[in-house]
Design an enzyme around this catalytic site. Structure first.
Site, PDB file in Angstrom:
ATOM      1  N   GLU A  40      41.178 -58.402 158.487  1.00 58.53           N
ATOM      2  CA  GLU A  40      41.884 -59.569 159.439  1.00 58.53           C
ATOM      3  C   GLU A  40      42.930 -61.115 158.525  1.00 58.53           C
ATOM      4  OE1 GLU A  40      38.204 -60.404 162.257  1.00 58.53           O
ATOM      5  OE2 GLU A  40      38.212 -58.066 163.220  1.00 58.53           O
ATOM      6  N   GLN A 103      65.124 -57.171 169.290  1.00 58.53           N
ATOM      7  CA  GLN A 103      64.938 -56.442 170.227  1.00 58.53           C
ATOM      8  C   GLN A 103      64.581 -57.491 171.789  1.00 58.53           C
ATOM      9  OE1 GLN A 103      61.328 -55.675 167.910  1.00 58.53           O
ATOM     10  NE2 GLN A 103      61.267 -53.899 169.195  1.00 58.53           N
ATOM     11  N   HIS A 136      69.001 -64.423 165.849  1.00 62.27           N
ATOM     12  CA  HIS A 136      70.321 -63.058 165.950  1.00 62.27           C
ATOM     13  C   HIS A 136      71.222 -63.529 167.002  1.00 62.27           C
ATOM     14  CE1 HIS A 136      71.566 -58.911 166.037  1.00 62.27           C
ATOM     15  NE2 HIS A 136      70.919 -58.376 166.887  1.00 62.27           N
ATOM     16  N   ASP A 177      80.735 -56.908 163.908  1.00 62.31           N
ATOM     17  CA  ASP A 177      80.301 -55.531 165.499  1.00 62.31           C
ATOM     18  C   ASP A 177      80.536 -56.807 166.427  1.00 62.31           C
ATOM     19  OD1 ASP A 177      78.380 -58.301 165.980  1.00 62.31           O
ATOM     20  OD2 ASP A 177      77.340 -56.438 164.623  1.00 62.31           O
ATOM     21  N   LYS A 200      81.464 -51.448 166.424  1.00 62.77           N
ATOM     22  CA  LYS A 200      80.440 -50.688 165.682  1.00 62.77           C
ATOM     23  C   LYS A 200      79.414 -49.784 166.743  1.00 62.77           C
ATOM     24  CE  LYS A 200      76.201 -52.501 164.300  1.00 62.77           C
ATOM     25  NZ  LYS A 200      75.725 -53.262 164.143  1.00 62.77           N
ATOM     26  N   ARG A 202      75.683 -47.322 167.774  1.00 58.62           N
ATOM     27  CA  ARG A 202      74.683 -47.161 167.353  1.00 58.62           C
ATOM     28  C   ARG A 202      74.495 -46.050 168.068  1.00 58.62           C
ATOM     29  NH1 ARG A 202      72.747 -50.045 162.855  1.00 58.62           N
ATOM     30  NH2 ARG A 202      72.763 -52.036 162.920  1.00 58.62           N
ATOM     31  N   ASP A 226      77.687 -61.000 158.427  1.00 63.66           N
ATOM     32  CA  ASP A 226      76.884 -61.360 159.722  1.00 63.66           C
ATOM     33  C   ASP A 226      75.708 -61.669 159.335  1.00 63.66           C
ATOM     34  OD1 ASP A 226      75.659 -59.620 160.963  1.00 63.66           O
ATOM     35  OD2 ASP A 226      75.676 -57.721 160.192  1.00 63.66           O
ATOM     36  N   THR A 231      69.262 -51.995 156.668  1.00 63.34           N
ATOM     37  CA  THR A 231      68.942 -50.579 156.248  1.00 63.34           C
ATOM     38  C   THR A 231      70.392 -51.278 155.480  1.00 63.34           C
ATOM     39  OG1 THR A 231      70.664 -49.991 157.809  1.00 63.34           O
ATOM     40  CG2 THR A 231      68.355 -49.298 158.724  1.00 63.34           C
TER      41      THR A 231
HETATM   42  C1  R5P Z   1      73.251 -56.285 165.318  1.00 64.78           C
HETATM   43  O1  R5P Z   1      73.215 -56.640 165.376  1.00 64.78           O
HETATM   44  C2  R5P Z   1      73.444 -57.446 163.807  1.00 64.78           C
HETATM   45  O2  R5P Z   1      74.355 -58.325 163.711  1.00 64.78           O
HETATM   46  C3  R5P Z   1      73.622 -56.905 161.624  1.00 64.78           C
HETATM   47  O3  R5P Z   1      74.470 -55.772 162.143  1.00 64.78           O
HETATM   48  C4  R5P Z   1      72.552 -55.207 162.106  1.00 64.78           C
HETATM   49  O4  R5P Z   1      71.317 -55.917 162.424  1.00 64.78           O
HETATM   50  C5  R5P Z   1      72.631 -54.885 160.379  1.00 64.78           C
HETATM   51  O5  R5P Z   1      71.901 -54.154 160.475  1.00 64.78           O
HETATM   52  P1  R5P Z   1      71.692 -52.876 159.486  1.00 64.78           P
HETATM   53  O6  R5P Z   1      71.869 -53.341 158.583  1.00 64.78           O
HETATM   54  O7  R5P Z   1      70.402 -52.384 159.687  1.00 64.78           O
HETATM   55  O8  R5P Z   1      73.126 -51.942 159.820  1.00 64.78           O
END
Ligand code: R5P
Length: 335
Positions: A40, A103, A136, A177, A200, A202, A226, A231
């Site tokens: 903890e 989220q 985000h 995106d 893009k 997903r 971005d 990832t």
């Molecule tokens: C998506 O809406 C975000 O702006 C990023 O493009 C996204 O989180 C990047 O994730 P990853 O590097 O896993 O593709």
């Protein structure tokens, strides 16, 4: 209320907290942030905070000491609770990277809205204000009924790009995106560059596919903008598609370098020439010369100074040229 602010740090990004404190010309507050033997989180504020204006710096991300994302969140909440019970006058959560932000809505039945849960927890524990960077989704500010200052890394990133000669009509700024178009427009305006958009989809979480590109990238140097790199798939795939459409080279800039899973490898092996990120999140793996980290400590120090003295924070971003932080790290090689 005492006018000299106190700045405390959790364990997730101590280097950034130190850098902010240095620019504010203060020392970090004395706090024990550790764990009990049963795992903890154990917090102890070791100095008087009665009547003080207090800032707690903590990105909700993995820490250099091996702690995970959830540890970072719990540390932040417990520090705020401890400060409130110790009679701090006002507590501001400085969250350079606001985790769980992806989220922010239900995309399927029976999913949580995690960004709202984090907002509720911060508010309930006694946070009176949040300072963060490049959320985000800007709407996350609406999850709070307390003031939220959503700072931008854009001036620091643009100044670096300009210094590297990446401006004017040779450049096309690309949003990877549809959700990032507004951000890319701001960059394009500041760099006097044109704009293109990658679309893009997903097919599953953490996997991305390019479906289309709108705008002219042929013969141009592309700068993909971005908010975060997780990832690395979004940027690697967008870069490949842009190169295939005739861009001469591809650079990327993002505020938050999470570098989850094998992202460093994915980006290293991609067609991207440079991956430019900030220090909202510490880099915890070896990265080569392709990776460039800029410090946004000055932006946070300036914002905290303005909050403490009741001056406008938005003015910070209206000045045409925010000075480039002299202490940016050219290239990270963590071995
Ligand atoms: C998506 O809406 C975000 O702006 C990023 O493009 C996204 O989180 C990047 O994730 P990853 O590097 O896993 O593709």
């Amino acid at each position: 209320m005492s006018t000299t602010p106190l700045l405390f740090s959790g364990s997730s990004n101590p280097q950034l907290a130190e850098a902010i404190a240095k620019r504010m010309k203060i020392s970090l507050g004395d706090a024990l942030v550790t764990k009990f033997k049963n795992e903890e989180t154990r917090i102890e504020i070791r100095e008087n905070v009665r009547g003080a204006e207090v800032f707690v710096v903590q990105s909700i991300c993995k820490a250099p000491n091996g702690n995970g994302v959830n540890d970072a969140l719990v540390e932040l909440l417990l520090m705020i609770d401890a400060l409130r019970r110790a009679s701090a006058a006002r507590i501001t959560a400085v969250v350079p990277y606001y985790g769980y932000a992806k989220q922010d809505k239900k995309t399927k039945p029976r999913e949580p809205i995690s960004a709202k849960v984090v907002a509720n927890l911060l508010k309930t524990t006694g946070t009176k204000r949040v300072v963060t960077m490049d959320l985000h989704a800007a709407q996350i500010q609406g999850f709070f009924d307390i003031p939220v200052d959503n700072l931008m890394a854009m001036p620091t990133l643009c100044n670096y790009l300009k210094r590297e000669g990446l401006s004017d009509d040779r450049i096309v700024v690309v949003s990877p995106d549809a959700g990032g178009v507004h951000r890319a427009e701001l960059f394009a305006k500041r760099l006097n560059a044109s704009l293109a958009i990658v679309f893009k989809r997903r097919p599953q979480p953490d996997v991305s596919e390019v479906t289309d590109i709108v705008g002219d990238v042929k013969g141009k140097i592309a700068v993909i903008v971005d908010d975060m790199i997780s990832t690395g798939g979004t940027l690697a795939k967008a870069a490949e598609a842009i190169k295939a459409r005739g861009a001469t080279s591809v650079q990327t800039v993002a505020t938050h370098g999470l570098f989850a899973d094998n992202a460093i490898e994915v980006l290293t092996n991609s067609v991207i020439e440079r991956v430019i990120i900030t220090d909202t999140i510490p880099i915890l793996q070896p990265a080569g010369e392709k990776f460039i980290q800029l410090s946004i400590a000055q932006t946070f120090a300036d914002a905290i100074g303005r909050i403490t003295t009741n001056r406008s924070v938005s003015e910070l971003f209206s000045v045409e040229e925010i000075k480039l932080d002299a202490n940016f790290v050219e290239s990270i090689t963590v071995s």
